[in-house]
Design an enzyme around this catalytic site. Sequence first.
Site, PDB file in Angstrom:
ATOM      1  N   GLU A 117       0.831  -1.201   0.000  1.00 48.04           N
ATOM      2  CA  GLU A 117       0.000   0.000   0.000  1.00 48.04           C
ATOM      3  C   GLU A 117       0.867   1.254   0.000  1.00 48.04           C
ATOM      4  O   GLU A 117       0.361   2.369   0.063  1.00 48.04           O
ATOM      5  CB  GLU A 117      -0.933   0.025   1.201  1.00 48.04           C
ATOM      6  CG  GLU A 117      -0.261   0.081   2.550  1.00 48.04           C
ATOM      7  CD  GLU A 117      -1.254   0.261   3.694  1.00 48.04           C
ATOM      8  OE1 GLU A 117      -1.538   1.413   4.023  1.00 48.04           O
ATOM      9  OE2 GLU A 117      -1.733  -0.755   4.218  1.00 48.04           O
TER      10      GLU A 117
ATOM     11  N   CYS B 250      -3.478  -3.501   4.266  1.00 48.43           N
ATOM     12  CA  CYS B 250      -2.552  -4.546   4.701  1.00 48.43           C
ATOM     13  C   CYS B 250      -2.859  -5.921   4.114  1.00 48.43           C
ATOM     14  O   CYS B 250      -2.149  -6.883   4.419  1.00 48.43           O
ATOM     15  CB  CYS B 250      -2.560  -4.640   6.227  1.00 48.43           C
ATOM     16  SG  CYS B 250      -2.149  -3.091   7.052  1.00 48.43           S
TER      17      CYS B 250
ATOM     18  N   HIS C   3      -2.177 -10.944  11.684  1.00 48.70           N
ATOM     19  CA  HIS C   3      -1.728  -9.628  11.239  1.00 48.70           C
ATOM     20  C   HIS C   3      -1.475  -8.778  12.476  1.00 48.70           C
ATOM     21  O   HIS C   3      -2.317  -8.688  13.366  1.00 48.70           O
ATOM     22  CB  HIS C   3      -2.796  -8.978  10.353  1.00 48.70           C
ATOM     23  CG  HIS C   3      -2.533  -7.538  10.059  1.00 48.70           C
ATOM     24  ND1 HIS C   3      -1.412  -7.109   9.401  1.00 48.70           N
ATOM     25  CD2 HIS C   3      -3.248  -6.405  10.350  1.00 48.70           C
ATOM     26  CE1 HIS C   3      -1.444  -5.792   9.289  1.00 48.70           C
ATOM     27  NE2 HIS C   3      -2.547  -5.344   9.864  1.00 48.70           N
TER      28      HIS C   3
ATOM     29  N   LYS D 131      -5.038  -9.333  22.411  1.00 50.55           N
ATOM     30  CA  LYS D 131      -6.452  -9.148  22.738  1.00 50.55           C
ATOM     31  C   LYS D 131      -7.353  -9.869  21.737  1.00 50.55           C
ATOM     32  O   LYS D 131      -8.403 -10.411  22.102  1.00 50.55           O
ATOM     33  CB  LYS D 131      -6.788  -7.656  22.787  1.00 50.55           C
ATOM     34  CG  LYS D 131      -6.120  -6.918  23.936  1.00 50.55           C
ATOM     35  CD  LYS D 131      -6.724  -5.555  24.169  1.00 50.55           C
ATOM     36  CE  LYS D 131      -6.464  -4.608  23.037  1.00 50.55           C
ATOM     37  NZ  LYS D 131      -6.941  -3.232  23.348  1.00 50.55           N
TER      38      LYS D 131
END
Length: 766
Positions: free
Chosen positions: A118, A150, A301, A310
């Site tokens: 990107e 991404c 990712h 988390k």
Amino acid sequence: GGSTDGRPPTSSSSPRNATASNNNNDNANNNANGNGKNVGILAIEVYTPSTYVSQSALEGHTSTSPGRYTVGLGQSGIGLTGDAEDVNSLSLTVVRSLLDKYGIDAQTEVGRLEIGTETLVDKSKSTKTVLMQLFGANTDVEGATIVNACYGGTAALLNALAWVESDAWDGRYAIVVAADIAAYAAGPARPTSGAGAVAVLVGRDAPLAMIDPAERATHAAHVWDFFKPDHTVEYPTVDGALSQVCYYRALEDVYGRFADKLTNKAKANNNKAVMMNNNGKDGSATNGQFTAESADYFVFHAPYNKLVQKSYARLFLLDARRRRHQQQQEETESESVPEVVLTCSDDSASDASGDYSPVPSPTSTNCGGTAAAAEEEEEDPLAEWLDKPIEDTYADKKLEGVLKKVSAASFRQRLGDANAASREIGNTYTASVFFGLASLIDQAGGRGELTPGKTAVVFSYGSGALATMYRLHVREPTTAAIRGRFGIAKMAEAMNLTERLASRELVHPGELDHALETRTRMHRAGAPYSPVYPTVGRLFPGTYYLNGIDAKWTRSYSRVPLDAKMDAPGAPLAPPIVLRLEKRDEVSCPVTGKLKVLSDSEELGTDLHTEARRRIACVITGTSAGLPGGGDGPVFRPDNLDRLVRGENCITPISGQTKAELIDKNVVQLKKMPDGTRKRFPVDNQDEIIKVAAQLGTIDLAASYGVPPGLAETMDIAAQVAVAAGLEALKSAGLVSGKSNDPKEWVLPEQYRDSTGVVYASSFPA
């Protein structure tokens, strides 16, 4: 065409006249149904810049509370680079290294090259075409550059896997590249920057294979969480809170469908081994469901490690909610069928065929039946959130604490290895999930623990949003040619990732700002442009770097020789010119007029027009005011601005001589009549002339400012006032002394001339 051992053809054979072989003799390696082609990753290579900053040092540098980046983000370091590297150079470096390390013949062995990024440097010409300079006369190479935040690298990988698996495959390898420079404006997001690139070689009979292409699920949605609408800057527009929610939503969507696929597949195959990991924990403990503990490893990712922690923890909540849903379904079904009481012996949890255990009926008291299940439900730490709307759980801090405790051991076991590299490098956008795979291979593979039969579940996310979850299987290649050339141990040894990260140079945390602000200046500079940061001597040998951008916007690249000796570490990474440029661009404090302007010869090697375009900062350093007053008073009195503030009246009566001069000019008055019409009346006597007006005082350019009398005489009164106003403003700014009418006192020094301008406005008629 491929040879019978699954290896791409050599230069002596024609891949277009042969049929690619299928390796169907791999039953010993497969623990899941597949098509026998075992398409996947044969080799992997990484690149990250030679310098990095410490997150703990960055906390001190930015006067941030200790632990905000190291604990709050879960990061240790940030790989950084300035304008000397771009996405093209990163990709050139990593692909060249992959080809060299594995002895891949780019002209005969590669048939597809696909890039995910990107970090665009051109809105038309793709990075893939830039990489073709590595492939010599081989122009028959499919693939392109893919852009979606991404996710682009994962899209490129899925395309490559599909090509190698398809009937269109001609036996040659595919190369997938994910490369990005994550750059953020100064502020709370800047510590999530990073830079890096990963290249993977894709083929059949792979040691890390997607054995069954159906073992994946994808999420696609329309959201504005992270995007780059302004092409004049490299920084994104980010809604941080929304981006995290979108990440959670995508994870929930793909994980739910992915887990259902694997659960249903296992039940259909009566293959309990599919659900069993290598520590002996099997799917029957959760009624045959695929769970967050069913795979040996996970790769996420990783914009920052805390988000991964988390997010993985939330899989335990999703598993619990799925179990609750299944239990509710079974209870509903049990109400419509006769009650059955099951009894079993201690060894009847599974039969000899390896089928899933039967689910006990509500009245069973053996084999972990209702009593045990009820007790377990009462003790379930997640019970409070099982029926809560899922959106209400995203910001629940109490739930976050419970999930962290429940998942901590599993997180360390299943994601600790995959997250090791990203903690040291930072965010790399498309390359992030591939760095996770590389880190897993380096860590677990390097220890000899990434053995055949083990699995890794990969979750890739890109804002906007796209996400995919898929499963890779570790296996031993069945063909001798592949085994001799590729394998998990070979990948770990060739990458040597841990030692390479340790060999980077730790630089001052302020270098992060220098690097990113240098890249910002490059984006607004135009062409031609010559990179300045870092100098070539600070780059790793074998690194490609940007030579420059010529007047036609063409980029050229060179490579640091492999035998080059790097400059000694310790000196500031930013060369002096970067520090001078930053000082020139400083606009956060008042400018006193002592602004140093870079000349084209000593600094930038560009023409003045191009240099002027580089400067976007504009400040007011001086003012002047000429006022009317009549009589012989000067137009530019030192207290003119004070007179305006005081509200002093500058309008004076018109003299008889001035009235006579106005009559001689045939002045015509325009009057509005009572009926709304307008009429013109000639003014031919003093009674009809205006009585008061703003009248210009005296001004003498030669006597006051040293302007040559002959030059002053060529100007009308409006031009003379304009010249005087500009000179008075320069004096106010401190750029000229203006102590007398000596011309030298009013000459603007040369170093200020190309950066100084005068804005003039007047109501004096010519």
